[in-house]
Structure formats: structure tokens, C-alpha cells
Design a protein around this motif. Structure first.
Motif, PDB file in Angstrom:
ATOM      1  N   ASP A 179       0.972  -1.163  -0.013  1.00 35.66           N
ATOM      2  CA  ASP A 179      -0.123  -0.022  -0.039  1.00 35.66           C
ATOM      3  C   ASP A 179       0.994   1.407  -0.064  1.00 35.66           C
ATOM      4  OD1 ASP A 179       0.907   0.651   2.715  1.00 35.66           O
ATOM      5  OD2 ASP A 179      -1.080  -0.101   3.613  1.00 35.66           O
ATOM      6  N   HIS A 180       0.322   2.274  -0.053  1.00 39.25           N
ATOM      7  CA  HIS A 180       1.161   3.665  -0.083  1.00 39.25           C
ATOM      8  C   HIS A 180       1.972   3.933   1.147  1.00 39.25           C
ATOM      9  CE1 HIS A 180      -2.661   4.799   2.202  1.00 39.25           C
ATOM     10  NE2 HIS A 180      -1.895   6.173   2.695  1.00 39.25           N
ATOM     11  N   ASN A 181       1.774   3.203   2.193  1.00 35.69           N
ATOM     12  CA  ASN A 181       2.454   3.273   3.237  1.00 35.69           C
ATOM     13  C   ASN A 181       3.570   2.202   3.437  1.00 35.69           C
ATOM     14  OD1 ASN A 181       1.499   5.535   4.627  1.00 35.69           O
ATOM     15  ND2 ASN A 181      -0.194   4.459   5.130  1.00 35.69           N
ATOM     16  N   GLY A 182       3.671   1.550   2.212  1.00 31.53           N
ATOM     17  CA  GLY A 182       4.724   0.465   2.211  1.00 31.53           C
ATOM     18  C   GLY A 182       4.289  -1.053   2.868  1.00 31.53           C
ATOM     19  N   GLU A 183       2.942  -1.038   3.437  1.00 31.34           N
ATOM     20  CA  GLU A 183       2.668  -2.429   4.051  1.00 31.34           C
ATOM     21  C   GLU A 183       2.051  -3.194   3.049  1.00 31.34           C
ATOM     22  OE1 GLU A 183      -0.744  -3.462   7.735  1.00 31.34           O
ATOM     23  OE2 GLU A 183       0.271  -1.271   7.530  1.00 31.34           O
ATOM     24  N   GLN A 184       2.547  -4.550   3.101  1.00 29.86           N
ATOM     25  CA  GLN A 184       1.740  -5.500   2.207  1.00 29.86           C
ATOM     26  C   GLN A 184       0.434  -6.054   2.691  1.00 29.86           C
ATOM     27  OE1 GLN A 184       4.000  -6.601  -0.007  1.00 29.86           O
ATOM     28  NE2 GLN A 184       2.781  -7.792  -1.118  1.00 29.86           N
ATOM     29  N   ARG A 185      -0.668  -5.746   1.732  1.00 29.96           N
ATOM     30  CA  ARG A 185      -1.896  -6.276   1.789  1.00 29.96           C
ATOM     31  C   ARG A 185      -2.379  -7.295   0.856  1.00 29.96           C
ATOM     32  NH1 ARG A 185      -4.522  -2.704   5.729  1.00 29.96           N
ATOM     33  NH2 ARG A 185      -3.057  -0.820   5.903  1.00 29.96           N
ATOM     34  N   THR A 186      -2.820  -8.498   1.589  1.00 27.05           N
ATOM     35  CA  THR A 186      -3.298  -9.637   0.875  1.00 27.05           C
ATOM     36  C   THR A 186      -4.780  -9.557   0.976  1.00 27.05           C
ATOM     37  OG1 THR A 186      -1.240 -10.785   1.324  1.00 27.05           O
ATOM     38  CG2 THR A 186      -3.179 -11.971   0.549  1.00 27.05           C
ATOM     39  N   LEU A 187      -5.423  -9.727  -0.337  1.00 26.57           N
ATOM     40  CA  LEU A 187      -6.738  -9.977  -0.268  1.00 26.57           C
ATOM     41  C   LEU A 187      -7.390 -10.945   0.386  1.00 26.57           C
ATOM     42  CD1 LEU A 187      -9.403  -8.534  -1.522  1.00 26.57           C
ATOM     43  CD2 LEU A 187      -9.188 -10.237  -3.398  1.00 26.57           C
ATOM     44  N   SER A 188      -7.098 -12.053   0.549  1.00 33.45           N
ATOM     45  CA  SER A 188      -7.612 -13.234   1.247  1.00 33.45           C
ATOM     46  C   SER A 188      -7.563 -12.982   2.594  1.00 33.45           C
ATOM     47  CB  SER A 188      -6.988 -14.500   1.045  1.00 33.45           C
ATOM     48  OG  SER A 188      -5.740 -14.393   1.235  1.00 33.45           O
ATOM     49  N   GLU A 189      -6.317 -12.267   3.308  1.00 32.57           N
ATOM     50  CA  GLU A 189      -6.696 -11.749   4.588  1.00 32.57           C
ATOM     51  C   GLU A 189      -7.613 -10.743   4.986  1.00 32.57           C
ATOM     52  OE1 GLU A 189      -2.580 -10.392   5.450  1.00 32.57           O
ATOM     53  OE2 GLU A 189      -1.822 -12.567   5.374  1.00 32.57           O
ATOM     54  N   LEU A 190      -7.994  -9.971   4.150  1.00 34.15           N
ATOM     55  CA  LEU A 190      -8.826  -8.901   4.388  1.00 34.15           C
ATOM     56  C   LEU A 190     -10.164  -9.472   4.309  1.00 34.15           C
ATOM     57  CD1 LEU A 190      -7.140  -6.110   2.407  1.00 34.15           C
ATOM     58  CD2 LEU A 190      -7.546  -6.003   4.940  1.00 34.15           C
ATOM     59  N   THR A 191     -10.624 -10.265   3.189  1.00 34.40           N
ATOM     60  CA  THR A 191     -11.688 -10.708   3.126  1.00 34.40           C
ATOM     61  C   THR A 191     -12.205 -11.807   4.210  1.00 34.40           C
ATOM     62  OG1 THR A 191     -11.057 -12.686   1.668  1.00 34.40           O
ATOM     63  CG2 THR A 191     -12.075 -10.422   0.522  1.00 34.40           C
ATOM     64  N   HIS A 192     -11.349 -12.166   4.809  1.00 29.65           N
ATOM     65  CA  HIS A 192     -11.802 -12.956   6.019  1.00 29.65           C
ATOM     66  C   HIS A 192     -12.298 -12.367   7.134  1.00 29.65           C
ATOM     67  CE1 HIS A 192     -10.366 -17.052   4.549  1.00 29.65           C
ATOM     68  NE2 HIS A 192      -9.151 -16.513   4.378  1.00 29.65           N
ATOM     69  N   GLU A 193     -11.991 -11.153   7.203  1.00 31.16           N
ATOM     70  CA  GLU A 193     -12.430 -10.341   8.208  1.00 31.16           C
ATOM     71  C   GLU A 193     -13.684  -9.331   7.890  1.00 31.16           C
ATOM     72  OE1 GLU A 193      -9.007  -8.073   9.518  1.00 31.16           O
ATOM     73  OE2 GLU A 193      -7.898  -9.839   9.829  1.00 31.16           O
ATOM     74  N   LYS A 194     -13.676  -8.937   6.725  1.00 32.77           N
ATOM     75  CA  LYS A 194     -14.381  -7.885   6.094  1.00 32.77           C
ATOM     76  C   LYS A 194     -14.999  -8.027   4.580  1.00 32.77           C
ATOM     77  CE  LYS A 194     -12.365  -4.450   9.137  1.00 32.77           C
ATOM     78  NZ  LYS A 194     -12.104  -2.912   9.206  1.00 32.77           N
ATOM     79  N   ILE A 195     -15.810  -7.272   4.080  1.00 31.71           N
ATOM     80  CA  ILE A 195     -16.299  -6.986   2.915  1.00 31.71           C
ATOM     81  C   ILE A 195     -15.242  -6.294   2.549  1.00 31.71           C
ATOM     82  CG2 ILE A 195     -17.936  -6.035   1.442  1.00 31.71           C
ATOM     83  CD1 ILE A 195     -20.099  -6.678   3.727  1.00 31.71           C
ATOM     84  N   VAL A 196     -14.900  -6.460   1.146  1.00 32.03           N
ATOM     85  CA  VAL A 196     -13.627  -5.674   0.728  1.00 32.03           C
ATOM     86  C   VAL A 196     -14.495  -4.751  -0.619  1.00 32.03           C
ATOM     87  CG1 VAL A 196     -11.607  -5.362  -0.759  1.00 32.03           C
ATOM     88  CG2 VAL A 196     -11.902  -7.101   1.355  1.00 32.03           C
ATOM     89  N   VAL A 197     -14.350  -3.488  -0.544  1.00 29.10           N
ATOM     90  CA  VAL A 197     -14.539  -2.352  -1.820  1.00 29.10           C
ATOM     91  C   VAL A 197     -13.510  -2.105  -2.537  1.00 29.10           C
ATOM     92  CG1 VAL A 197     -16.015  -0.649  -2.167  1.00 29.10           C
ATOM     93  CG2 VAL A 197     -16.857  -1.859  -0.432  1.00 29.10           C
TER      94      VAL A 197
END
Length: 97
Positions: free
Chosen positions: A15-33
Motif C-alpha cells: 500500500d501507499h505506506n509500504g505495508e503488504q496487503r493480501t486480499l484473502s486476509e482482508l476478506t476473512h475479516e470484512k467485505i472488501v470494496v
């Protein structure tokens, strides 16, 4: 091509702060827009990103995580976010030199 209701393909991006973001990690917790824009610092896309930023609290209330995605590199996205007065959601870089 992805149709409505299809599962999005997996990705892992910085991301814009240099942090790695993985879609599957986010979709387990929330709806992703996911809002996709072709390039930072362009009129319509700056307006779109600002609109998502202003509405971020409402997305969070509904249990959703907004992600922006463009082909810009992370430092450019960081400058873009700063130029908009800050963006509360991650802007992901799909930059490949």
C-alpha cells in the motif's frame, strides 16, 4: 473478466505506506470494496478517491474495508494521498517496472 458475484482473484500488494496487503486476509475479516483508478494525480480519479475517503466511516460501520488500486508505485500513491489531505484507506500499488 470478473462478473458480479464472482470471487476476486487473490493478490498481495504494497500500500501507499509500504505495508503488504493480501486480499484473502482482508476478506476473512470484512467485505472488501475495491476502487480501481488508472493513475494518481488525475482529475476524475482524485475526485473518486476523495469521495471514498469522505465515506470511509460509513463503509467501516457496515463492516467493509475500502481499498484503492492503481499502477502507480507506493511513493507516488503516498504523495497522492498526502495531496488529498490524507486517505484513511489503503491505496495499493500494482506497479511493475
Amino acid at each position: 473478466m470478473v462478473d458480479i458475484g464472482d470471487k476476486a482473484p487473490e493478490f498481495s500488494l504494497k500500500d501507499h505506506n509500504g505495508e503488504q496487503r493480501t486480499l484473502s486476509e482482508l476478506t476473512h475479516e470484512k467485505i472488501v470494496v475495491l476502487h480501481i483508478f488508472p493513475a494518481a494525480f488525475t482529475g476524475g480519479w482524485a475526485n473518486q478517491t476523495s469521495s471514498f475517503a469522505r465515506a470511509n466511516a460509513r463503509f467501516e460501520e457496515k463492516g467493509a474495508q475500502v481499498l484503492g488500486l492503481s499502477v502507480d508505485n507506493s511513493p507516488s500513491l503516498k504523495a497522492f494521498a498526502a495531496g488529498l489531505g490524507g486517505v484513511p484507506h489503503p491505496l495499493l500499488s500494482d506497479f511493475h517496472p
